[in-house]
Structures are given as structure tokens and as C-alpha cells.
Design a protein around this motif. Sequence first.
Motif, short mmCIF file in Angstrom:
data_model
loop_
_atom_site.label_atom_id
_atom_site.label_comp_id
_atom_site.label_asym_id
_atom_site.label_seq_id
_atom_site.Cartn_x
_atom_site.Cartn_y
_atom_site.Cartn_z
N TYR A 56 47.36 32.39 40.03
CA TYR A 56 48.74 31.96 39.80
C TYR A 56 49.64 32.42 40.95
CZ TYR A 56 46.58 31.55 35.21
OH TYR A 56 45.73 31.24 34.19
N GLU A 57 50.58 31.56 41.31
CA GLU A 57 51.48 31.89 42.42
C GLU A 57 52.90 32.14 41.94
OE1 GLU A 57 50.74 28.50 44.83
OE2 GLU A 57 48.96 29.37 45.74
N THR A 58 53.09 32.01 40.66
CA THR A 58 54.40 32.27 40.08
C THR A 58 54.21 32.80 38.66
OG1 THR A 58 56.49 31.25 39.48
CG2 THR A 58 54.56 29.86 39.23
N TYR A 59 55.30 33.18 38.04
CA TYR A 59 55.18 33.65 36.66
C TYR A 59 54.75 32.49 35.77
CZ TYR A 59 57.27 38.11 37.81
OH TYR A 59 57.50 39.35 38.35
N ILE A 221 36.71 28.98 35.41
CA ILE A 221 37.52 27.88 34.89
C ILE A 221 38.98 28.03 35.34
CG2 ILE A 221 38.45 26.89 32.74
CD1 ILE A 221 35.71 27.60 31.43
N ARG A 222 39.48 29.25 35.24
CA ARG A 222 40.89 29.52 35.58
C ARG A 222 41.17 29.14 37.05
NH1 ARG A 222 43.80 32.79 32.66
NH2 ARG A 222 42.07 34.13 32.04
N PHE A 223 40.30 29.61 37.93
CA PHE A 223 40.51 29.32 39.36
C PHE A 223 40.34 27.83 39.64
CE2 PHE A 223 41.12 33.15 41.97
CZ PHE A 223 41.04 34.12 40.99
N ALA A 224 39.35 27.20 38.98
CA ALA A 224 39.12 25.76 39.22
C ALA A 224 40.34 24.95 38.80
CB ALA A 224 37.89 25.30 38.44
N LEU A 225 40.99 25.38 37.70
CA LEU A 225 42.17 24.64 37.23
C LEU A 225 43.30 24.67 38.26
CD1 LEU A 225 42.35 25.56 33.44
CD2 LEU A 225 42.32 23.27 34.38
N LEU A 229 38.51 28.68 44.18
CA LEU A 229 37.19 29.11 43.73
C LEU A 229 37.11 30.63 43.75
CD1 LEU A 229 34.15 28.33 43.11
CD2 LEU A 229 33.78 28.61 45.56
N SER A 230 36.63 31.18 42.66
CA SER A 230 36.36 32.62 42.64
C SER A 230 34.87 32.77 42.91
CB SER A 230 36.74 33.21 41.28
OG SER A 230 36.15 34.48 41.15
N GLY A 231 34.54 33.20 44.12
CA GLY A 231 33.13 33.33 44.51
C GLY A 231 32.39 34.33 43.63
#
Lengths: 265, 244
Positions: A56-59, A221-225, A229-231
Amino acid sequence: MNAWLIAMMAIIRREALRFVHQRSRFLAALVRPLVWLVVFAAGFRAALGLSIIPPYETYITYEVYIVPGLCGMIQLFNGMQSSLSLVYDQEMGSMRLLLTSPLPRWWLLLSKLLAGVAVSVLQVYTFLAVAAGFGIVLPAWGYVCLLPALVLSGLMLGALGLLISSTIRQLENFAGVMNFVIFPMFFLSTALYPLWKMEESSALLRDICALNPFTHAVELIRFALYQSLSGWALLWVVLAFAVFFGLALLGYDPAHGMTRRRKGG
Amino acid sequence: MTALNVSDLRYSYGPKRALDGVSFALSPGFTALLGPNGAGKSTLFALLTRLFVTREGRITVAGHDIAAEPRAALSKIGVVFQQPTLDLDMSVMRNMRYFAALHGIAGREAVRRAETALAQLGMAERAGEKVRDLNGGHRRRMEIARALIHQPEVLLLDEATVGLDFESRQAIVAHVHGLAASGLTVLWATHLVDEIEDGDDVVVLHRGRVLAHESAAALRGDRPLAEVFIEMTGARATGVEGGA
């Protein structure tokens, strides 16, 4: 078409048809995460403050935070549901039909897994569509990037279900396993709270959560959304899938596992 | 060449030996595997279909060793299990096509083979019906038709008439005898002596051992088969009194 693909497509089609016939299963799969989203998340929104953490980049609101966890929850329940249907199939005998096919057993079981994944992906996208109706809209490309993540996490959770089904001999034993697998996996993960929040209460809890494969499925899933990508999560999910599937194959191997322990007449 | 060859087969559940040096060879025709409950029939079937494996003994199907060439061996076997294995919510044809797909057969070829197999069992007109709507006898016939869809050389039936009324049993036994007469190798596991005809081959299995393997006529001599069976196994023979 190749004989292997013909069999795989048939197994997937059969699972999809079964799912269509079981409307209550579809409804339950949808209602469960929606209750969490609408009731649980609404209550926690005020109580729980979340700082900005990747991806996330914001609240964000708490509802947005738990959406990936609820996607994972759908897949976790679906994996266990598939496992339940495998135990039922073993009791009813239709699993025998599958296992006496001349195709390699690992391929047949992988096909079963993919059939379960296809159903869970359908459930997740339906959930996301309904969630959008409640105002929880995610980045447009995120919905596309989500697909491979869902396939991987679905495979990992399905393989866990397959492994569990290979160790259970009777349907009656299944309820206990559900309680000992689903709830700990879900609650001891980042589905509801980020790791740092867990750490605030206990370092041990944080470590358990970090070791939980479901945590990494949720993070994938969170990163893909958010199109990233979380390696680390990817590595964990792939490794967990390999271990669960390998053990499940051993469980279904006639020389070692479940079929050997079932006494014939 | 024999279609099914079982040689010195042994299998145990822990310390309990279920099969103890079972050997027989089958050629095309009808062979009854006659044994009381607990004789080891289902264990033998599980080994023949590779649901179980054992290092003790050898099984070959149409010349293929089931341990060395499992895929080739399994492709030559059709099997009807004691427990029904049909999907009740699918139609007869859809069940047939699903099974065909598990053998790599799809599309028109699958439909053609399904229609042929169903016709062989007198089930052609039921292709569109849901399995749930069929009676027990028709479901069993459908399972036999399904086991034929990949044109196996050996057909294994494990107590295929369990739970059926007398008429349905007779009809199924007659159908399977017809299949055997057409050149198929049939192994019919049963504990019901009235399902066996004088011309059939009989393997008597008791406590994991083969007690006899000869024609029903030679086995019974001038006595009822049921009487001989009781004498050999000490079991209570079931089926029509007197038997074959």
C-alpha cells in the motif's frame, strides 16, 4: 488432444458441474467472507489503526486490508471442502475409479487439484465483484495480476487438503481436522492483522504467523492485487505446495499410504 | 497367451495375512472367484487394479506386468467395484464420457463407444437419464457398460450383484456370461453359488488361499455346488438352494 489433457479437462469439468449442482456450497463460500467484510471489518475499522505498509502507498481502510485475507479464506475453505469431498469419494468408492485409470497417479491428483483451484478462482472473483458493490474497488490491473497468484495459492491450499484427505479414513474424523487446520491457519496469519500488529502483542505469535504458509498465500494475493510481487511469499507458497503435494502423493501411493491402510474384504 | 496371470501373490494387513500364495491363470471366458466373506476377494481385486501393491508375487494382464508396466496393464482391465462408483447427479452418458476421458478417449469416439457399450448391456435407451433415476439393477448394468468403454481384455467384477433383487441379479449374470462368451476374460467375485453355471471356471478362495481351480462341473461332480463349497470352506453358502 493428448490423453493426459483429456483426462484433466474431464476432471475439471466434473468438479465444476458438481459445484454448479451444489448451490448452497456456492452461497456459503460467498456469504462467509462477506460477513467478515461487512460485519467484522466494519466493527474493527475504528479500533484498528493501520500504518502504511507495502504494497500500500497510502492509508487504507480496514475493509481494504482484509480483502486479500478473505480471498485466501475462500481458497482455504475450498481446499478443505475439496479434501472433504475426496474423503467422501474414498468412502463412496468413486476415488477408486479415478485411481484405477491408466494415467499416472500424480497427474490424476494434480488434475483434481486444478479442478478445485478453478472453482476457488471463480468464487474469489465473484466475491470481489460483490465487494465492489460495497464500495471496495481495487486497481483494475490488480484483478488481472491476481489470477496467477490465486492459482498458486489455490494449488498450495488444495495440496494441503489433499494431504489431509490422504491421512483420514472416515468422514466423521474430518470435523476435528477442520478445526485444527482452518482456524489456526486463518487466525495465525496476516489475513486479519499485519505482522507488526501481531508483534505488538507477542513475538512468538509473530514468528508463528511468519512461518504459516497461509500468511504467504495472503501476501502473494495482496501484492498481486497491487500489481507487485512478493518474491518471499512466492517462494514460500511454491515450497509449501511442493512439500504438501509430495507428501499427498506419498499418502496416495499404494505402496505407502492411505490405500494400503484400508482393509479389503 | 493367458489374459490374466496371478503368481504366488501374498499380501498382509499388518500381522494378518490376507492372501497367501495365490496363483491362477485365466483365459477368455467366465471364471467365478468363489469365496466366503473375508476370503480375500476384495484384497485380490485391489491388487489386480493396483489400488494396493505388493512385492510378493506377480500379476500380468495381457502380458503386461502390473508392477513394471502399470499403465499398460491397467488399460487392459475393466473393473466394477462392489461399491457403486457412479455420479448420481450426472446423466448416464455423461458418466460414461467421464470414464472414457479417464482412459484418454474424448469427443465423438467416446460417444460412439459409450453407445456401443450401453447397447451391449441393454441400456442404450437410458443414455439421457440421470443415474439417480435408475434402479439398482440398471445402475449396475451401467457400471458394467462403463467398464467396457475402453475395450478391455479382462473384466473384473467384485460382488457386482450385492443388494440386487433376484431378477436383476439373474439378468446381470446372464449379460456378463454373454460378454464372456464373446471372448472377454471375466473374473466374477462372488459368494453366491447360484451365479455359477456348470461350464464356468471356478477359483475357490478361502482364508487367502486357492483351494481349487477347475470347471464348476468337475468341482461339484454329482453333488450341488453349494454342498461342495460348504465342505471346502466350512462357510454357509448363500444363493438359491442347491446351486448349480
